[in-house]
Design an enzyme around this catalytic site. Structure first.
Site, PDB file in Angstrom:
ATOM      1  N   GLY A 152     -16.245 -20.907  -7.226  1.00 14.41           N
ATOM      2  CA  GLY A 152     -14.999 -21.644  -7.438  1.00 14.41           C
ATOM      3  C   GLY A 152     -14.460 -22.156  -6.123  1.00 14.41           C
ATOM      4  O   GLY A 152     -15.226 -22.483  -5.209  1.00 14.41           O
ATOM      5  N   VAL A 208       0.830  -1.213   0.000  1.00 17.44           N
ATOM      6  CA  VAL A 208       0.000   0.000   0.000  1.00 17.44           C
ATOM      7  C   VAL A 208       0.867   1.267   0.000  1.00 17.44           C
ATOM      8  O   VAL A 208       0.643   2.195  -0.787  1.00 17.44           O
ATOM      9  CB  VAL A 208      -0.953   0.017   1.225  1.00 17.44           C
ATOM     10  CG1 VAL A 208      -1.713   1.329   1.318  1.00 17.44           C
ATOM     11  CG2 VAL A 208      -1.917  -1.150   1.159  1.00 17.44           C
ATOM     12  N   GLY A 231      -9.132 -16.026  -1.261  1.00 18.69           N
ATOM     13  CA  GLY A 231      -7.946 -16.045  -0.402  1.00 18.69           C
ATOM     14  C   GLY A 231      -7.309 -14.675  -0.410  1.00 18.69           C
ATOM     15  O   GLY A 231      -7.969 -13.671  -0.674  1.00 18.69           O
ATOM     16  N   ASN A 278     -14.895  -4.775   1.684  1.00 19.03           N
ATOM     17  CA  ASN A 278     -14.303  -6.107   1.542  1.00 19.03           C
ATOM     18  C   ASN A 278     -15.262  -7.198   2.012  1.00 19.03           C
ATOM     19  O   ASN A 278     -15.354  -8.263   1.396  1.00 19.03           O
ATOM     20  CB  ASN A 278     -12.978  -6.192   2.303  1.00 19.03           C
ATOM     21  CG  ASN A 278     -11.818  -5.690   1.454  1.00 19.03           C
ATOM     22  OD1 ASN A 278     -12.007  -5.284   0.315  1.00 19.03           O
ATOM     23  ND2 ASN A 278     -10.618  -5.705   2.004  1.00 19.03           N
ATOM     24  N   CYS A 289      -6.316  -9.957   2.233  1.00 14.09           N
ATOM     25  CA  CYS A 289      -7.325  -8.969   2.651  1.00 14.09           C
ATOM     26  C   CYS A 289      -8.663  -9.563   3.061  1.00 14.09           C
ATOM     27  O   CYS A 289      -9.074  -9.414   4.206  1.00 14.09           O
ATOM     28  CB  CYS A 289      -7.528  -7.970   1.522  1.00 14.09           C
ATOM     29  SG  CYS A 289      -5.985  -7.224   1.008  1.00 14.09           S
ATOM     30  N   LYS A 317      15.509  -2.459   1.599  1.00 16.93           N
ATOM     31  CA  LYS A 317      14.352  -2.089   0.777  1.00 16.93           C
ATOM     32  C   LYS A 317      14.490  -0.648   0.279  1.00 16.93           C
ATOM     33  O   LYS A 317      14.211  -0.342  -0.879  1.00 16.93           O
ATOM     34  CB  LYS A 317      13.088  -2.199   1.634  1.00 16.93           C
ATOM     35  CG  LYS A 317      11.953  -2.928   0.964  1.00 16.93           C
ATOM     36  CD  LYS A 317      10.967  -3.273   2.042  1.00 16.93           C
ATOM     37  CE  LYS A 317       9.617  -3.525   1.490  1.00 16.93           C
ATOM     38  NZ  LYS A 317       8.623  -3.606   2.552  1.00 16.93           N
ATOM     39  N   PHE A 376     -17.797 -10.333  -8.936  1.00 15.29           N
ATOM     40  CA  PHE A 376     -17.545 -11.103  -7.718  1.00 15.29           C
ATOM     41  C   PHE A 376     -18.629 -12.138  -7.418  1.00 15.29           C
ATOM     42  O   PHE A 376     -18.927 -12.433  -6.271  1.00 15.29           O
ATOM     43  CB  PHE A 376     -17.302 -10.160  -6.517  1.00 15.29           C
ATOM     44  CG  PHE A 376     -15.889  -9.635  -6.532  1.00 15.29           C
ATOM     45  CD1 PHE A 376     -15.499  -8.729  -7.510  1.00 15.29           C
ATOM     46  CD2 PHE A 376     -14.945 -10.073  -5.627  1.00 15.29           C
ATOM     47  CE1 PHE A 376     -14.193  -8.271  -7.582  1.00 15.29           C
ATOM     48  CE2 PHE A 376     -13.629  -9.626  -5.690  1.00 15.29           C
ATOM     49  CZ  PHE A 376     -13.259  -8.721  -6.670  1.00 15.29           C
ATOM     50  N   LEU A 377     -19.213 -12.662  -8.486  1.00 18.00           N
ATOM     51  CA  LEU A 377     -20.182 -13.751  -8.320  1.00 18.00           C
ATOM     52  C   LEU A 377     -19.696 -15.021  -9.017  1.00 18.00           C
ATOM     53  O   LEU A 377     -20.490 -15.894  -9.350  1.00 18.00           O
ATOM     54  CB  LEU A 377     -21.553 -13.322  -8.868  1.00 18.00           C
ATOM     55  CG  LEU A 377     -22.302 -12.269  -8.040  1.00 18.00           C
ATOM     56  CD1 LEU A 377     -23.581 -11.821  -8.745  1.00 18.00           C
ATOM     57  CD2 LEU A 377     -22.642 -12.801  -6.635  1.00 18.00           C
TER      58      LEU A 377
END
Ligand code: UGA
Length: 414
Positions: free
Chosen positions: A251, A11, A255, A206, A258, A35, A247-248
């Site tokens: 399966g 993020v 995962g 979410n 989030c 980093k 999102f329908l």
């Protein structure tokens, strides 16, 4: 404007690069000097489409710099974004240790009025009652904002620059006007509310998407038994504007870092407030059982004790090497528990998988090796390269609607 960003994870780095690309002068702070070195050398520590190119551009034009010097970066900034991790504790609630450390770092270095923005996903009231409280102890003047992110792994840059909306949870008008300036060059609608509402919007977003998926999976399991194609049913209801088709897709379940974490965190918050959270607990339950459906279906076809089972796809979705909470982990654990031998392949996630499973499973170099050396294959991630494989007579359990070419295939919900 001068912006400081604490945390160069997924993020923080995405936000930093995107703000810099809009002309802000951004300092990305991290305690990990390796980093910081990578970022300053124009090497992105994570893979995201378009990120490497944009990172190189903003480093070259001097708009972004990574640093371990939090003091100078905060001192020079007008706005400080807190973008540190909020992992789950064992009971599902969130661990706020990194948030508290970041807030303390800001409080210790507040030298003038600044707006402090929480971008990490935190449960309602954290911004005001945890971050705000720590900042107040400094005795200095500051503005407080909660500005959730809605980035999907794999399209983070695009989602940041062109997302559906920007949510600003602010406590006062002065903070709002500073934040409007930060987002001046973005074309999305800005939705202004209170910090705790903004925090809840992120969880609600979410949780609602996760609910859609568990709904599609529950109905999908029933449709399969009734000889109805669940994807056609979802196409049918998706035409209703109030529902929409996204999102329908049923399966192997959702995962990633989030959905599972956030739904558990809001359930945990609800239970702490004596709310039973019946629906969202069921969303988690459906999702935990869904990957096991693939093992159940497999057992209809073969005796899996001692059988060699191929796994195509380990990542929680295509386009990432991320294995966090991936359905593949539940499936492989169950197969091993039932004494099957597992051979797996994923185009990106093999190294992570080796760290998790070690020598408990074997690893193939490509899809064909999986097909050729197994008695049956489970497709767990929707990688494009799995689309045109020829499975011949091999038993295939399809967890991602890939419609494999096989004489003997069965879909998880179809
Ligand atoms: C998700 C949200 O989509 C972002 O808006 C949010 O910002 C992000 O979490 C976050 O909180 O940081 P992400 O975890 O990257 O993004 O992944 P998604 O693309 O949303 O997919 C999540 C899971 O749902 C995947 O395992 C995917 O396979 C599954 N899924 C998705 C389904 O099983 N069916 C679908 O129809 C859609």
């Amino acid at each position: 404007m001068n912006l400081a960003i604490i945390g160069t994870g997924y993020v923080g780095l995405t936000s930093g690069i995107c703000f810099a690309s809009k002309g802000h002068i951004v300092k990305c702070i991290d305690i990990d000097s390796k980093k910081v070195g990578l970022i300053n050398s124009k090497i992105s520590p994570i893979y995201e489409e378009g990120m490497a190119e944009l990172l190189a551009k903003v480093i070259d034009n001097g708009n972004l710099k990574a640093t371990i010097d939090a003091k100078s970066a905060i001192n020079e900034s007008e706005v400080v974004f807190i973008c540190v991790g909020t992992p789950s504790l064992k009971d599902g609630s969130i661990n706020l240790d990194y948030i508290k450390q970041a807030a303390k770092t800001v409080a210790d270095n507040l030298n003038s009025y600044k707006v402090i923005v929480v971008k990490s996903t935190v449960v309602p009231k954290t911004t005001e009652e945890v971050v705000g409280k720590i900042l107040k102890e400094s005795g200095k003047e500051f503005g407080l904002c909660m500005n959730p992110e809605f980035l999907k792994e794999g399209s983070a840059i695009k989602d940041f620059l062109e997302g559906d909306r920007i949510v600003l949870g602010v406590g006062d008008k002065k903070t709002e006007s500073v934040m409007r300036k930060v987002y001046e060059r973005f074309s999305q609608k800005i939705f202004v509310t209170t910090p705790r509402t903004a925090e809840m919007i992120k969880y609600a977003n979410n949780s609602f998407l996760a609910t859609k998926i568990s709904f599609a999976n529950e109905l999908g399991n029933l449709c399969k038994k009734l000889g109805i194609d669940t994807y056609t049913v979802m196409d049918g209801i998706g035409m209703d504007d109030r529902i929409n088709r996204k999102f329908l897709n049923s399966g192997a379940g959702f995962g990633g870092s989030c959905f599972p974490k956030d739904v558990k965190a809001i359930v945990s918050k609800g239970l702490a407030e004596a709310e039973p959270m019946i629906l969202l607990r069921a969303v988690i339950k459906v999702n935990e059982l869904q990957p096991l459906k693939m093992v159940e279906l497999l057992k209809k076809h073969i005796n899996i004790v001692g059988g060699k089972i191929g796994i195509l796809g380990l990542a929680f979705k295509k386009g990432t090497d991320d294995l966090r909470e991936a359905p593949s982990l539940i499936i492989i654990d169950e197969l091993l528990r039932q004494k099957a031998k597992v051979i797996a392949y994923d185009p990106e996630a093999m190294n992570h998988a080796k760290k998790i499973f070690g020598e408990r499973i074997s690893y193939a170099k490509n899809s064909n090796e999986v097909i050729n050396s197994s008695d049956a294959v489970l497709i767990v991630t929707e990688w494009d390269e799995f689309k045109n494989l020829d499975f011949g007579k091999k038993i295939v359990i399809d967890g991602r609607r890939m419609n494999p070419k096989s004489d003997s295939s069965e879909g998880i919900c179809w």
